[in-house]
Motif scaffolding. Structure first.
Motif, mmCIF file in Angstrom:
data_model
loop_
_atom_site.group_PDB
_atom_site.id
_atom_site.type_symbol
_atom_site.label_atom_id
_atom_site.label_comp_id
_atom_site.label_asym_id
_atom_site.label_seq_id
_atom_site.Cartn_x
_atom_site.Cartn_y
_atom_site.Cartn_z
ATOM 1 N N ASP A 70 -1.218 14.212 18.324
ATOM 2 C CA ASP A 70 -0.960 13.905 16.929
ATOM 3 C C ASP A 70 -1.185 15.136 16.046
ATOM 4 O OD1 ASP A 70 -0.021 11.760 15.694
ATOM 5 O OD2 ASP A 70 -1.940 10.791 15.249
ATOM 6 N N GLY A 71 -1.078 16.320 16.663
ATOM 7 C CA GLY A 71 -1.222 17.553 15.900
ATOM 8 C C GLY A 71 -2.619 17.926 15.477
ATOM 9 N N ARG A 72 -3.615 17.091 15.782
ATOM 10 C CA ARG A 72 -4.959 17.468 15.334
ATOM 11 C C ARG A 72 -6.053 17.202 16.378
ATOM 12 N NH1 ARG A 72 -6.446 12.320 13.223
ATOM 13 N NH2 ARG A 72 -4.563 11.067 13.421
ATOM 14 N N LYS A 73 -6.065 15.976 16.934
ATOM 15 C CA LYS A 73 -7.148 15.606 17.846
ATOM 16 C C LYS A 73 -6.956 16.298 19.198
ATOM 17 C CE LYS A 73 -10.337 12.308 18.754
ATOM 18 N NZ LYS A 73 -11.506 12.282 17.909
ATOM 19 N N GLU A 74 -8.031 16.869 19.745
ATOM 20 C CA GLU A 74 -7.919 17.483 21.069
ATOM 21 C C GLU A 74 -8.160 16.437 22.151
ATOM 22 O OE1 GLU A 74 -9.613 21.409 21.799
ATOM 23 O OE2 GLU A 74 -10.325 20.742 23.746
ATOM 24 N N ILE A 75 -7.224 16.333 23.079
ATOM 25 C CA ILE A 75 -7.431 15.457 24.233
ATOM 26 C C ILE A 75 -7.305 16.291 25.510
ATOM 27 C CG2 ILE A 75 -6.626 13.337 23.086
ATOM 28 C CD1 ILE A 75 -3.965 13.688 24.633
ATOM 29 N N HIS A 76 -7.832 15.760 26.603
ATOM 30 C CA HIS A 76 -7.819 16.489 27.864
ATOM 31 C C HIS A 76 -7.036 15.713 28.918
ATOM 32 C CE1 HIS A 76 -11.759 18.772 26.704
ATOM 33 N NE2 HIS A 76 -10.717 19.132 25.991
ATOM 34 N N ILE A 77 -6.108 16.396 29.557
ATOM 35 C CA ILE A 77 -5.320 15.760 30.610
ATOM 36 C C ILE A 77 -5.588 16.472 31.930
ATOM 37 C CG2 ILE A 77 -2.985 15.186 31.405
ATOM 38 C CD1 ILE A 77 -2.167 14.850 28.503
ATOM 39 N N LEU A 78 -6.031 15.697 32.914
ATOM 40 C CA LEU A 78 -6.309 16.262 34.235
ATOM 41 C C LEU A 78 -5.009 16.305 35.026
ATOM 42 C CD1 LEU A 78 -9.434 14.064 35.057
ATOM 43 C CD2 LEU A 78 -9.506 16.519 34.587
#
Ligand code: AMP
Ligand code: MN
Ligand code: MN
Ligand code: MN
Length: 285
Positions: A70-78
């Protein structure tokens, strides 16, 4: 019952055990398999695979890719089962590393501007194999006696609104999932609970990522409560996603998290890995 751990950091990112040492520890703890999942980095995988072959521990090649949602929140994808020599993946990771290096120089400049001596040469010498992140700056300042704790460094200087914070270019989820798939891997959303999105937003996020090709959710994780685990399992079911599980081991950088065991009650059966492998095979038919 044979147990596994599919989320493990080494000195190639911000763990304190080398890839070989992590596999030796897995062997000592009687784990049947581990996945090496360093942040935006696959440089530790080859060494771990070699040690795994020697000791009889199955090593899954992986990485934990940071991206912005969403252009702001950092998420992590394994990415699990990725080819560590895939050219698009390695070249994109090298590019991200270069962007990081430039950003680190700018963070060091910011510290200088406010009168805090940070030497990039010293910092790199302290963490020779690591991709340097804000966490390394914080440990460095603490080790040099320039701050009372790592938390203090973040609170005073390095949080998103701190005086030494410099933003950095991140991947987007679509490209991240595509990179993982092109490298032959499965894309798993890491620790969904830890984004503190609220139930509805998280459900929407998972639906959106599923549309982009997400394969699974990390439903077993060190810090989850039983109800959080059920929530993620339910989300996985609703979206026809597979589930994965890992401790997010970082060695002494997160001393309360043990390999394979998390904070003590984590237990990830080998079935989880079998299931992921079946899913991978189906995807390739
Ligand atoms: P970077 O990717 O360089 O922006 O830094 C991310 C690293 O900083 C990760 O290892 C995070 O766990 C760590 N980090 C981010 N915010 C904090 C915080 N408030 N306290 C401690 N570590 C943090
Ligand atoms: Mn980390
Ligand atoms: Mn993470
Ligand atoms: Mn992690």
């Amino acid at each position: 019952m044979r147990q596994i751990d599919l989320h493990v950091h080494t000195t190639a990112s911000d763990g304190t055990f080398s890839p070989a040492e992590v596999v030796e520890l897995a062997n000592k703890n009687h784990l049947a398999a581990i996945a090496i999942t360093d942040h935006d980095c696959i440089a530790g995988v080859d060494e771990a695979v070699l040690t795994g072959t020697r000791l009889g521990v199955e090593v899954i090649s992986g990485a934990e890719l940071s991206c912005s949602y969403d252009g702001r929140k950092e998420i992590h994808i394994l990415g699990l089962f990725i080819d560590p020599h895939d050219i698009s993946l390695t070249s994109r990771l090298t590019e991200l590393k270069e962007i990081r290096d430039q950003r680190n120089e700018r963070i060091a400049e910011r510290f200088h501007e406010i009168g805090i001596p940070v030497s990039m040469d010293e910092l790199k010498a302290m963490y020779p194999d690591a991709v340097i992140t804000r966490a390394h700056f914080a440990s460095y300042l603490y080790a040099k006696g320039l701050a009372k704790s790592v938390k203090e460094v973040f609170d005073r200087y390095l949080n998103d609104n701190g005086p030494c914070y410099v933003p950095r270019e991140k991947l987007n989820p679509k490209d991240t999932i595509r990179l993982i798939h092109n490298a032959g891997g499965l894309a798993i959303l890491a620790h969904p609970v830890r984004y503190h999105m609220g139930n509805d937003t998280l459900a929407e996020c998972v639906r959106n990522l599923t549309r982009l090709g997400l394969d699974g959710l990390e439903a077993l994780y060190s810090t989850y409560t039983a109800s959080e685990e059920s929530q993620i399992r339910r989300l996985a079911k609703e979206n026809h996603l597979v589930i994965s599980g890992g401790s997010d081991f970082h060695g002494n950088n997160k001393p309360f998290i043990a390999l394979g065991k998390g904070t003590g009650h984590l237990s990830i059966p080998y079935d989880i890995l079998d299931n992921l492998k079946s899913h991978l095979k189906m995807g390739r038919l």
